[in-house]
Design a protein around this motif. Structure first.
Motif, short mmCIF file in Angstrom:
data_model
loop_
_atom_site.label_atom_id
_atom_site.label_comp_id
_atom_site.label_asym_id
_atom_site.label_seq_id
_atom_site.Cartn_x
_atom_site.Cartn_y
_atom_site.Cartn_z
N LEU A 1 7.77 4.85 9.19
CA LEU A 1 6.45 4.62 8.64
C LEU A 1 6.29 2.88 8.37
CD1 LEU A 1 5.71 7.69 6.38
CD2 LEU A 1 5.13 7.04 8.06
N LYS B 1 2.91 2.40 9.89
CA LYS B 1 2.18 3.09 9.28
C LYS B 1 1.36 3.50 8.20
CE LYS B 1 2.60 5.16 13.30
NZ LYS B 1 0.91 5.39 14.26
N THR B 2 2.25 2.23 7.36
CA THR B 2 2.00 2.30 5.84
C THR B 2 1.89 0.88 5.68
OG1 THR B 2 1.87 2.61 3.37
CG2 THR B 2 4.14 3.34 4.84
N SER C 1 0.61 13.40 3.93
CA SER C 1 -0.34 13.86 4.87
C SER C 1 -0.04 14.38 5.88
CB SER C 1 -0.78 12.44 4.70
OG SER C 1 -0.06 11.84 5.98
N ILE D 1 4.71 5.87 0.24
CA ILE D 1 5.36 5.98 1.65
C ILE D 1 4.83 7.85 1.23
CG2 ILE D 1 7.38 6.80 2.16
CD1 ILE D 1 7.14 3.05 1.72
N LYS E 1 2.08 9.21 2.00
CA LYS E 1 1.92 9.01 3.62
C LYS E 1 2.59 10.25 3.85
CE LYS E 1 0.16 7.26 7.16
NZ LYS E 1 -1.61 6.98 7.83
#
Length: 164
Positions: free
Chosen positions: A121, A126-127, A141, A135, A138
């Protein structure tokens, strides 16, 4: 075995060998190689996010091929060795990749899954918020149920070995 398979086998020999006998062993292999590649051990596998974090289809196929060849014939990796930089990187990361923190109750595969997932990530951006709560959100999710304390431990470990 081709060169990539030989290199993968040599890397895994340093860490105890390739084991494909269970899902948890295969999961640990996937995450270990992802972490090592991110650290600079160039094995040439492409990773994308899958159900349990970073995953490489090519590595999955190679792992079975390597295991099959080792079971059926002689070891084609004999006489080959890793370059010094790769060997040093594997040795430097070995404790983080083979020793399970007590918080994970002996589950090396879960430890490697959280390490690799957090690293993925952050590495792939992605974050953008790199805090444990962000984190965790995310990862939630993606249906990954890691606690903030597990994520913080992974982040501390990744920071200690200079991966984040």
């Amino acid at each position: 075995m081709d060169r990539r398979q030989i290199a993968t086998k040599l890397v895994m020999d340093v860490l105890g060998g390739i084991n494909t006998s269970s899902f948890n062993h295969r999961l640990a292999l996937q995450k270990t190689i992802y972490i090592l590649q991110t650290a600079g051990v160039n094995l040439g596998y492409r990773y994308s996010w899958y159900l349990r974090g970073p995953y490489s289809r090519e590595l999955a196929a190679d792992a079975y091929s390597i295991r099959e060849e080792l079971d059926a014939t002689f070891d084609e990796s004999e006489g080959w060795k890793l370059d010094d930089q790769s060997t040093n990187t594997v040795e430097r990361l070995k404790p983080s990749l083979t020793e399970t923190p007590r918080e994970f109750n002996g589950s090396l595969s879960k430890w490697l899954e959280v390490l690799a997932s957090v690293l993925f990530l952050i590495h792939t951006e992605k974050t953008l918020d790199k805090s444990p709560p962000a984190i965790k959100l995310k990862l939630d999710s993606f249906n990954k149920q890691f606690s903030e304390s597990e994520i913080q431990l992974a982040m501390n470990t990744l920071s200690d070995v200079s991966l984040i």
